[in-house]
Design a protein around this motif. Sequence first.
Motif, PDB file in Angstrom:
ATOM      1  N   ARG B 127       0.827  -1.213   0.000  1.00  0.00           N
ATOM      2  CA  ARG B 127       0.000   0.000   0.000  1.00  0.00           C
ATOM      3  C   ARG B 127       0.864   1.266   0.000  1.00  0.00           C
ATOM      4  O   ARG B 127       0.570   2.224  -0.726  1.00  0.00           O
ATOM      5  CB  ARG B 127      -0.937  -0.001   1.211  1.00  0.00           C
ATOM      6  CG  ARG B 127      -1.992  -1.102   1.131  1.00  0.00           C
ATOM      7  CD  ARG B 127      -2.999  -1.004   2.261  1.00  0.00           C
ATOM      8  NE  ARG B 127      -3.971  -2.088   2.206  1.00  0.00           N
ATOM      9  CZ  ARG B 127      -4.981  -2.146   1.350  1.00  0.00           C
ATOM     10  NH1 ARG B 127      -5.164  -1.172   0.479  1.00  0.00           N
ATOM     11  NH2 ARG B 127      -5.807  -3.172   1.368  1.00  0.00           N
ATOM     12  N   GLY B 144      -8.742   0.920  -1.276  1.00  0.00           N
ATOM     13  CA  GLY B 144      -9.744   0.214  -0.478  1.00  0.00           C
ATOM     14  C   GLY B 144      -9.028  -0.731   0.464  1.00  0.00           C
ATOM     15  O   GLY B 144      -7.971  -1.270   0.124  1.00  0.00           O
ATOM     16  N   ALA B 145      -9.582  -0.930   1.664  1.00  0.00           N
ATOM     17  CA  ALA B 145      -8.974  -1.856   2.630  1.00  0.00           C
ATOM     18  C   ALA B 145     -10.057  -2.363   3.566  1.00  0.00           C
ATOM     19  O   ALA B 145     -11.042  -1.657   3.819  1.00  0.00           O
ATOM     20  CB  ALA B 145      -7.867  -1.158   3.422  1.00  0.00           C
ATOM     21  N   GLN B 152     -12.506   0.675   4.446  1.00  0.00           N
ATOM     22  CA  GLN B 152     -12.141   2.066   4.176  1.00  0.00           C
ATOM     23  C   GLN B 152     -11.980   2.224   2.663  1.00  0.00           C
ATOM     24  O   GLN B 152     -11.437   1.335   2.011  1.00  0.00           O
ATOM     25  CB  GLN B 152     -10.791   2.417   4.827  1.00  0.00           C
ATOM     26  CG  GLN B 152     -10.771   2.336   6.345  1.00  0.00           C
ATOM     27  CD  GLN B 152      -9.372   2.606   6.925  1.00  0.00           C
ATOM     28  OE1 GLN B 152      -8.362   2.484   6.228  1.00  0.00           O
ATOM     29  NE2 GLN B 152      -9.322   2.942   8.202  1.00  0.00           N
ATOM     30  N   TYR B 169      -2.415   8.616   0.743  1.00  0.00           N
ATOM     31  CA  TYR B 169      -2.496   7.702   1.893  1.00  0.00           C
ATOM     32  C   TYR B 169      -1.686   8.204   3.093  1.00  0.00           C
ATOM     33  O   TYR B 169      -2.101   8.090   4.238  1.00  0.00           O
ATOM     34  CB  TYR B 169      -1.993   6.316   1.460  1.00  0.00           C
ATOM     35  CG  TYR B 169      -2.240   5.199   2.446  1.00  0.00           C
ATOM     36  CD1 TYR B 169      -3.467   5.059   3.087  1.00  0.00           C
ATOM     37  CD2 TYR B 169      -1.250   4.266   2.725  1.00  0.00           C
ATOM     38  CE1 TYR B 169      -3.697   4.024   3.977  1.00  0.00           C
ATOM     39  CE2 TYR B 169      -1.474   3.214   3.612  1.00  0.00           C
ATOM     40  CZ  TYR B 169      -2.701   3.103   4.239  1.00  0.00           C
ATOM     41  OH  TYR B 169      -2.918   2.084   5.122  1.00  0.00           O
ATOM     42  N   ASP B 171      -1.235  11.141   4.001  1.00  0.00           N
ATOM     43  CA  ASP B 171      -1.908  12.235   4.711  1.00  0.00           C
ATOM     44  C   ASP B 171      -2.839  11.672   5.791  1.00  0.00           C
ATOM     45  O   ASP B 171      -3.224  12.389   6.713  1.00  0.00           O
ATOM     46  CB  ASP B 171      -2.715  13.102   3.743  1.00  0.00           C
ATOM     47  CG  ASP B 171      -1.816  13.965   2.877  1.00  0.00           C
ATOM     48  OD1 ASP B 171      -0.961  14.671   3.445  1.00  0.00           O
ATOM     49  OD2 ASP B 171      -1.950  13.930   1.646  1.00  0.00           O
ATOM     50  N   ILE B 172      -3.215  10.406   5.654  1.00  0.00           N
ATOM     51  CA  ILE B 172      -4.016   9.773   6.712  1.00  0.00           C
ATOM     52  C   ILE B 172      -3.099   9.041   7.680  1.00  0.00           C
ATOM     53  O   ILE B 172      -3.132   9.274   8.879  1.00  0.00           O
ATOM     54  CB  ILE B 172      -5.031   8.752   6.136  1.00  0.00           C
ATOM     55  CG1 ILE B 172      -5.763   9.309   4.937  1.00  0.00           C
ATOM     56  CG2 ILE B 172      -6.028   8.350   7.230  1.00  0.00           C
ATOM     57  CD1 ILE B 172      -6.729   8.297   4.319  1.00  0.00           C
ATOM     58  N   PHE B 173      -2.290   8.157   7.129  1.00  0.00           N
ATOM     59  CA  PHE B 173      -1.380   7.358   7.956  1.00  0.00           C
ATOM     60  C   PHE B 173       0.046   7.597   7.456  1.00  0.00           C
ATOM     61  O   PHE B 173       0.505   6.902   6.542  1.00  0.00           O
ATOM     62  CB  PHE B 173      -1.755   5.876   7.873  1.00  0.00           C
ATOM     63  CG  PHE B 173      -3.179   5.604   8.285  1.00  0.00           C
ATOM     64  CD1 PHE B 173      -3.590   5.799   9.604  1.00  0.00           C
ATOM     65  CD2 PHE B 173      -4.123   5.177   7.362  1.00  0.00           C
ATOM     66  CE1 PHE B 173      -4.904   5.569   9.987  1.00  0.00           C
ATOM     67  CE2 PHE B 173      -5.442   4.944   7.738  1.00  0.00           C
ATOM     68  CZ  PHE B 173      -5.833   5.135   9.058  1.00  0.00           C
ATOM     69  N   LEU B 221     -12.287  10.135   3.390  1.00  0.00           N
ATOM     70  CA  LEU B 221     -12.154   8.715   3.704  1.00  0.00           C
ATOM     71  C   LEU B 221     -13.532   8.195   4.086  1.00  0.00           C
ATOM     72  O   LEU B 221     -14.142   8.669   5.042  1.00  0.00           O
ATOM     73  CB  LEU B 221     -11.185   8.517   4.885  1.00  0.00           C
ATOM     74  CG  LEU B 221     -10.989   7.068   5.345  1.00  0.00           C
ATOM     75  CD1 LEU B 221     -10.209   6.266   4.312  1.00  0.00           C
ATOM     76  CD2 LEU B 221     -10.269   7.021   6.693  1.00  0.00           C
ATOM     77  N   THR B 223     -15.796   5.288   5.538  1.00  0.00           N
ATOM     78  CA  THR B 223     -15.712   4.055   6.321  1.00  0.00           C
ATOM     79  C   THR B 223     -17.066   3.366   6.304  1.00  0.00           C
ATOM     80  O   THR B 223     -18.106   4.018   6.282  1.00  0.00           O
ATOM     81  CB  THR B 223     -15.298   4.318   7.783  1.00  0.00           C
ATOM     82  OG1 THR B 223     -16.327   5.046   8.437  1.00  0.00           O
ATOM     83  CG2 THR B 223     -13.997   5.094   7.865  1.00  0.00           C
ATOM     84  N   GLN B 232     -19.681   6.300   7.302  1.00  0.00           N
ATOM     85  CA  GLN B 232     -19.267   7.643   7.706  1.00  0.00           C
ATOM     86  C   GLN B 232     -18.210   8.176   6.742  1.00  0.00           C
ATOM     87  O   GLN B 232     -17.404   7.409   6.214  1.00  0.00           O
ATOM     88  CB  GLN B 232     -18.682   7.615   9.120  1.00  0.00           C
ATOM     89  CG  GLN B 232     -19.674   7.136  10.167  1.00  0.00           C
ATOM     90  CD  GLN B 232     -19.166   7.353  11.581  1.00  0.00           C
ATOM     91  OE1 GLN B 232     -18.896   8.467  11.992  1.00  0.00           O
ATOM     92  NE2 GLN B 232     -19.028   6.279  12.320  1.00  0.00           N
ATOM     93  N   THR B 233     -18.214   9.473   6.548  1.00  0.00           N
ATOM     94  CA  THR B 233     -17.225  10.096   5.674  1.00  0.00           C
ATOM     95  C   THR B 233     -16.386  11.071   6.485  1.00  0.00           C
ATOM     96  O   THR B 233     -16.929  11.947   7.158  1.00  0.00           O
ATOM     97  CB  THR B 233     -17.916  10.864   4.526  1.00  0.00           C
ATOM     98  OG1 THR B 233     -18.928  10.030   3.978  1.00  0.00           O
ATOM     99  CG2 THR B 233     -16.923  11.217   3.444  1.00  0.00           C
ATOM    100  N   PHE B 234     -15.072  10.890   6.448  1.00  0.00           N
ATOM    101  CA  PHE B 234     -14.161  11.773   7.174  1.00  0.00           C
ATOM    102  C   PHE B 234     -13.386  12.635   6.182  1.00  0.00           C
ATOM    103  O   PHE B 234     -13.008  12.170   5.103  1.00  0.00           O
ATOM    104  CB  PHE B 234     -13.174  10.943   8.001  1.00  0.00           C
ATOM    105  CG  PHE B 234     -13.828  10.188   9.126  1.00  0.00           C
ATOM    106  CD1 PHE B 234     -13.994  10.772  10.373  1.00  0.00           C
ATOM    107  CD2 PHE B 234     -14.315   8.902   8.931  1.00  0.00           C
ATOM    108  CE1 PHE B 234     -14.612  10.088  11.408  1.00  0.00           C
ATOM    109  CE2 PHE B 234     -14.935   8.207   9.960  1.00  0.00           C
ATOM    110  CZ  PHE B 234     -15.086   8.809  11.203  1.00  0.00           C
ATOM    111  N   VAL B 235     -13.149  13.874   6.563  1.00  0.00           N
ATOM    112  CA  VAL B 235     -12.380  14.783   5.711  1.00  0.00           C
ATOM    113  C   VAL B 235     -10.885  14.555   5.961  1.00  0.00           C
ATOM    114  O   VAL B 235     -10.449  14.472   7.106  1.00  0.00           O
ATOM    115  CB  VAL B 235     -12.743  16.256   6.027  1.00  0.00           C
ATOM    116  CG1 VAL B 235     -11.834  17.222   5.265  1.00  0.00           C
ATOM    117  CG2 VAL B 235     -14.207  16.513   5.697  1.00  0.00           C
ATOM    118  N   GLN B 237      -7.178  16.074   5.605  1.00  0.00           N
ATOM    119  CA  GLN B 237      -6.491  17.348   5.380  1.00  0.00           C
ATOM    120  C   GLN B 237      -5.075  17.067   4.888  1.00  0.00           C
ATOM    121  O   GLN B 237      -4.278  16.492   5.628  1.00  0.00           O
ATOM    122  CB  GLN B 237      -6.438  18.145   6.682  1.00  0.00           C
ATOM    123  CG  GLN B 237      -7.817  18.500   7.213  1.00  0.00           C
ATOM    124  CD  GLN B 237      -7.743  19.270   8.524  1.00  0.00           C
ATOM    125  OE1 GLN B 237      -7.041  18.868   9.454  1.00  0.00           O
ATOM    126  NE2 GLN B 237      -8.457  20.359   8.598  1.00  0.00           N
TER     127      GLN B 237
END
Lengths: 77, 371
Positions: B127, B144-145, B152, B169, B171-173, B221, B223, B232-235, B237
């Motif tokens: 990934r 996708g995971a 996600q 990716y 920017d999230i993790f 993102l 989920t 749910q949808t997360f923004v 940044q």
Amino acid sequence: MKIKILLFGQLKEKLDAGFIEIESMEDSDLLLAKLKSEFPVLSDISFRIAVDKILIAEKVVLSEKSEVALLPPFSGG
Amino acid sequence: MERYQRQIILSQFGREGQNKLATAKVLVVGAGGLGCPVLMYLAAAGVGHLGVVDKDVVSLSNLQRQILYKTEDIGLPKVERAKHYLQQMNPEVNVTTYATYLTTQNAVEIIDDYDMVVDATDNFPSRYLINDACVLLGKPLIYGAVSNFEGQVAVFNADLGNDKRSANYRDIFPNQPMENEIGNCAEIGVLGVLPGIIGCIQASDVIKLITGIGKPLINQLQTVNLLTNHWQTFVIQPSQETRSLIPTDLVAFKAKDYSLLCRLKLDIELDAVDFQSYFDREDVVIIDVRETFEKPEIDHFHHQKHPLSTWEKELPSFDKNFIILFCQSGKRSLEAAKILSQRDENKTIFSLKNGILHWQNHHKINLNEPS
């Protein structure tokens, strides 16, 4: 004032719950520190913190109504 | 065109949308739980050229979720069976197979031929490798995971015009998890329909990106929890630090060992509380890996400056056996600690957890320039 924190993915298993409730803190940094001291397993796992559906990049001020969620990465496919 | 009649009559889609699909080239990395539904729906929709990367053969325990394959396929290469069934379903689609793992050595050549990439893999090294390659090559990535009952999905690195790209990716993790942090796929359970649903959202966003309709999950993102039906949808940044975690160019990318980073089992983060006790030790060297222009200036303890951006050219050497690295927020120094740990196996290497800003807050120290 207690704040409800939603857990995602493997954090649910690690803490054996879908959500946790702890005393709310002034901002997200303080909350994170408190979470890690109350739940030491959180120090051993990567996750992101979301406040009001935003994956926050820096400290944000929390209110009574703040929705907090902890999201770990998933690897499965 | 009769084959596609039911989507062509969609007013936003039309013949124009169908023509865009017919000339599109999409690479799907992984022909497993996510890859199967992605490939099936993209082939059925008439995406002109599909690439499939996977080295595995079909096994019995795959069949619960990898719906392209039949019991008689057990033991046969997935990419070959996938191509066979996809072309049976839609002979108008070209399928190119790559019976290999995607590595830093072959990724650039393979990905460069395609308009966009679907991450349908099942492990972190792949990934991060795919994410970094897509950033360097300027390709949108549909991620996708899955884990247990949750999934996600997101679209990374989409072209926003004016040379701008959406979040990726990292920017999230930002950093690759260590092996002992999160269970890998072979061990975690997965309800078969879960990758089906997540893969279908990926396929849907691929189609939206190609045809320019609707709103793909850019900087978002999604989920999905199948047990609660909670979506749910997360923004997301985008973060300025992200780019410095990705190799600067393709040469540096090819030299990076993504799988080794995951295999390292280390406890390499040093808490701010403990940092101070290392300041005056003879056997310790403290390194600032931030760029030279970054504030605040630190003059509270002796340290050297070795910006992470210069490490690809030459990895710095230290004669001390105890190395503590720090940066602004602890992401770059963690990456640096992993890199250094590969070479200096016998040394003790730490990254200051949450960075110098956190330490500064923690100790309420008035540094030169308060942030």
